[in-house]
Design a protein around this motif. Structure first.
Motif, mmCIF file in Angstrom:
data_model
loop_
_atom_site.group_PDB
_atom_site.id
_atom_site.type_symbol
_atom_site.label_atom_id
_atom_site.label_comp_id
_atom_site.label_asym_id
_atom_site.label_seq_id
_atom_site.Cartn_x
_atom_site.Cartn_y
_atom_site.Cartn_z
ATOM 1 N N GLY A 262 0.785 -1.308 -0.126
ATOM 2 C CA GLY A 262 -0.116 -0.020 0.177
ATOM 3 C C GLY A 262 0.716 1.393 -0.011
ATOM 4 O O GLY A 262 1.700 1.233 0.540
ATOM 5 N N PHE A 263 0.496 2.026 -0.964
ATOM 6 C CA PHE A 263 0.975 3.510 -0.576
ATOM 7 C C PHE A 263 0.825 4.122 0.822
ATOM 8 O O PHE A 263 -0.099 3.689 1.578
ATOM 9 C CB PHE A 263 0.288 4.556 -1.764
ATOM 10 N N VAL A 264 2.070 4.856 1.000
ATOM 11 C CA VAL A 264 2.149 5.420 2.363
ATOM 12 C C VAL A 264 2.109 6.875 2.473
ATOM 13 O O VAL A 264 3.073 7.617 1.419
ATOM 14 C CB VAL A 264 3.479 5.092 3.082
ATOM 15 N N PHE A 265 1.290 7.642 3.088
ATOM 16 C CA PHE A 265 1.092 9.064 2.941
ATOM 17 C C PHE A 265 2.397 9.746 3.737
ATOM 18 O O PHE A 265 2.291 10.189 4.729
ATOM 19 C CB PHE A 265 -0.163 9.249 3.283
ATOM 20 N N VAL A 266 3.472 9.914 3.009
ATOM 21 C CA VAL A 266 4.438 10.538 3.680
ATOM 22 C C VAL A 266 5.337 11.457 2.647
ATOM 23 O O VAL A 266 5.160 11.478 1.825
ATOM 24 C CB VAL A 266 5.368 9.496 4.239
ATOM 25 N N GLY A 267 6.156 12.283 3.438
ATOM 26 C CA GLY A 267 7.186 13.077 2.595
ATOM 27 C C GLY A 267 6.481 14.215 1.368
ATOM 28 O O GLY A 267 5.470 14.510 1.832
ATOM 29 N N ASP A 268 7.185 14.266 0.314
ATOM 30 C CA ASP A 268 6.601 15.080 -0.602
ATOM 31 C C ASP A 268 5.105 14.746 -1.438
ATOM 32 O O ASP A 268 4.369 15.209 -1.996
ATOM 33 C CB ASP A 268 7.421 15.649 -1.671
ATOM 34 N N ALA A 269 4.847 13.171 -1.306
ATOM 35 C CA ALA A 269 3.705 12.696 -1.527
ATOM 36 C C ALA A 269 2.350 13.362 -0.864
ATOM 37 O O ALA A 269 1.203 13.468 -1.732
ATOM 38 C CB ALA A 269 3.594 11.203 -1.505
ATOM 39 N N ARG A 270 2.544 13.983 0.178
ATOM 40 C CA ARG A 270 1.613 14.596 0.838
ATOM 41 C C ARG A 270 1.260 15.974 0.046
ATOM 42 O O ARG A 270 0.018 16.463 0.471
ATOM 43 C CB ARG A 270 1.867 15.100 2.416
ATOM 44 N N ARG A 271 1.834 16.471 -0.562
ATOM 45 C CA ARG A 271 1.484 17.612 -1.681
ATOM 46 C C ARG A 271 0.474 17.280 -2.577
ATOM 47 O O ARG A 271 -0.232 18.027 -3.205
ATOM 48 C CB ARG A 271 2.817 18.187 -2.385
ATOM 49 N N ARG A 272 0.447 16.053 -3.022
ATOM 50 C CA ARG A 272 -0.058 15.473 -4.431
ATOM 51 C C ARG A 272 -1.303 14.532 -3.899
ATOM 52 O O ARG A 272 -2.000 14.387 -4.812
ATOM 53 C CB ARG A 272 0.985 14.932 -5.292
ATOM 54 N N MET A 273 -0.980 13.697 -2.988
ATOM 55 C CA MET A 273 -2.063 12.660 -2.635
ATOM 56 C C MET A 273 -2.932 13.362 -1.257
ATOM 57 O O MET A 273 -2.470 14.137 -0.482
ATOM 58 C CB MET A 273 -1.419 11.343 -2.214
ATOM 59 N N SER A 274 -3.638 12.293 -0.721
ATOM 60 C CA SER A 274 -4.320 12.509 0.574
ATOM 61 C C SER A 274 -4.373 11.098 1.430
ATOM 62 O O SER A 274 -3.923 10.164 0.947
ATOM 63 C CB SER A 274 -5.862 13.158 0.311
ATOM 64 N N MET A 275 -4.719 11.050 2.559
ATOM 65 C CA MET A 275 -4.901 10.076 3.266
ATOM 66 C C MET A 275 -5.527 8.961 2.869
ATOM 67 O O MET A 275 -5.525 7.729 2.957
ATOM 68 C CB MET A 275 -5.179 10.391 4.812
ATOM 69 N N SER A 276 -6.660 9.387 2.132
ATOM 70 C CA SER A 276 -7.829 8.667 1.699
ATOM 71 C C SER A 276 -7.064 7.480 0.456
ATOM 72 O O SER A 276 -8.035 6.720 0.195
ATOM 73 C CB SER A 276 -8.983 9.174 1.090
ATOM 74 N N ASN A 277 -6.163 8.033 -0.022
ATOM 75 C CA ASN A 277 -5.240 7.193 -1.146
ATOM 76 C C ASN A 277 -4.590 6.167 -0.431
ATOM 77 O O ASN A 277 -3.777 5.262 -1.281
ATOM 78 C CB ASN A 277 -4.495 8.009 -2.021
ATOM 79 N N MET A 278 -4.535 5.917 0.716
ATOM 80 C CA MET A 278 -3.868 4.805 1.142
ATOM 81 C C MET A 278 -4.819 3.556 1.249
ATOM 82 O O MET A 278 -5.709 3.669 2.171
ATOM 83 C CB MET A 278 -3.295 5.077 2.603
ATOM 84 N N PRO A 279 -4.425 2.588 0.669
ATOM 85 C CA PRO A 279 -5.479 1.409 0.896
ATOM 86 C C PRO A 279 -5.183 0.855 2.188
ATOM 87 O O PRO A 279 -4.207 0.805 3.080
ATOM 88 C CB PRO A 279 -5.194 0.447 -0.340
ATOM 89 N N SER A 280 -6.466 -0.026 2.672
ATOM 90 C CA SER A 280 -6.212 -0.660 3.845
ATOM 91 C C SER A 280 -5.297 -1.773 3.822
ATOM 92 O O SER A 280 -5.333 -2.404 2.490
ATOM 93 C CB SER A 280 -7.436 -1.093 4.360
ATOM 94 N N HIS A 281 -4.990 -2.832 4.690
ATOM 95 C CA HIS A 281 -4.179 -3.887 4.462
ATOM 96 C C HIS A 281 -5.165 -4.799 3.975
ATOM 97 O O HIS A 281 -4.695 -5.699 3.156
ATOM 98 C CB HIS A 281 -3.710 -4.478 5.672
ATOM 99 N N ALA A 282 -6.489 -4.828 4.270
ATOM 100 C CA ALA A 282 -7.467 -5.938 3.680
ATOM 101 C C ALA A 282 -7.541 -5.687 2.093
ATOM 102 O O ALA A 282 -7.808 -6.653 1.330
ATOM 103 C CB ALA A 282 -8.981 -5.784 4.247
#
Length: 327
Positions: A262-282
């Motif tokens: 799963g994508f992790v909402f960290v670093g400069d990715a926070r400028r382009r993505m949101s927490m909702s773009n992180m898929p759950s483990h399931a």
């Protein structure tokens, strides 16, 4: 091979001072204009909380002895929207450092970075000493490692010193992989899109033929005499789904393992993505199971706190031979 020409070997441009300052503030230790080392989150966790990276659980390497480094700190053929690296400073290299300088400087940088753990009562003296002497090199961190013209020599040097190596690439330099004088212990190829349309929107290639090059890399993988892993970095609402298309790409590559993460909402990715773009483990597991079912693979291991799983042939041991007792 050291004497081989590389597409980027003639470049003449210094790392910008403002980029150097940003990287140093982010606790990188740099080698020349192009290489660097940084402590992994899980390396720190393993020293003080006995929580380890999924690569230890899956493959047997030891988190606290892993050198997370890159020979190409901020140059890449992609501008992936999900990438954590700093943007806007792309430059090529004025002078490529030789492999021994890169490795020695990165080890010394790691020793500086772990200094503060020595007095921490949560960190055992034995583990601290081991952390100062890594035996695993993760050639990833940032940038595209296959742009380093002495990559094969660097891997060979690591192996001569008794280190295992994991190389992570975006697959846009198939000829470099084909001509490496020494292959890594384990080769990761990130396939972050099921088709060219999504690839262009999400990975934002800086080269016109990026997708074609990745296809060439996938076709090359079965001929390489090393453990191979296809990494699917999954970004919800962008590239999660399309399991049959991913399976067709994986079938072409015939990897040892398939690893959805799963994508992790960290670093400069926070400028382009949101927490909702992180898929759950399931969601990562469900994706992996659907792809694996088309490949005749099954779930071999998973780690929920990293939102990652590894799939392979039934009964296959994921541990690197010779490291089975270390995980």
């Amino acid at each position: 091979r050291r004497g081989n020409r590389h597409p980027f070997s003639n470049t003449r441009c210094n790392m910008k001072n403002d980029l150097r300052e940003i990287l140093q503030k982010q606790h990188y230790r740099l080698c020349g204009d192009h290489a660097g080392v940084k402590l992994c989150h899980w390396m720190k966790q393993s020293l003080i909380k006995d929580r380890v990276c999924y690569k230890q659980d899956f493959y047997g390497i030891r988190s606290h002895r892993c050198l997370q480094m890159t020979p190409v700190v901020n140059d890449c053929t992609h501008n992936c929207l999900f990438c954590w690296r700093v943007r806007g400073f792309e430059s090529t290299v004025t002078k490529w450092q030789d492999p021994e300088t890169v490795l020695d400087t990165c080890i010394e940088g790691q020793r500086q970075l772990v200094t503060g753990f020595k007095g921490d009562p949560r960190c055992s003296p034995a583990m601290w000493e081991e952390a100062r002497n890594p035996d695993q090199v993760a050639i990833s961190l940032a940038g595209e490692p296959t742009m380093y013209p002495y990559l094969g020599d660097f891997i060979e040097l690591c192996h001569r010193r008794g280190m295992t190596t994991f190389l992570v690439t975006n697959g846009t330099f198939p000829k470099v992989l084909e001509n490496l004088s020494e292959l890594p212990t384990q080769l990761y190829v990130t396939v972050a899109a099921p088709n060219e349309d999504i690839y262009r929107k999400l990975c934002v290639p800086r080269i016109d033929d990026g997708w074609e090059r990745i296809m060439q890399t996938l076709e090359l993988l079965p001929s390489l005499d090393t453990r191979t892993v296809i990494r699917h970095t999954l970004v919800k609402d962008w590239n999660l789904g399309w399991e049959s298309e991913y399976a067709a790409l994986d079938r072409k590559a015939d990897p040892t393992f398939v690893e959805p993460k799963g994508f992790v909402f960290v670093g400069d990715a926070r400028r382009r993505m949101s927490m909702s773009n992180m898929p759950s483990h399931a969601e990562v597991l469900e994706f992996g199971r659907r792809v694996a079912s088309e490949l005749g693979m099954c779930l071999l291991n998973e780690k929920s706190d990293s939102r990652v799983a590894v799939f392979g042939r039934e009964g296959m041991d994921t541990k690197i031979p010779g490291l089975a007792q270390s995980g």
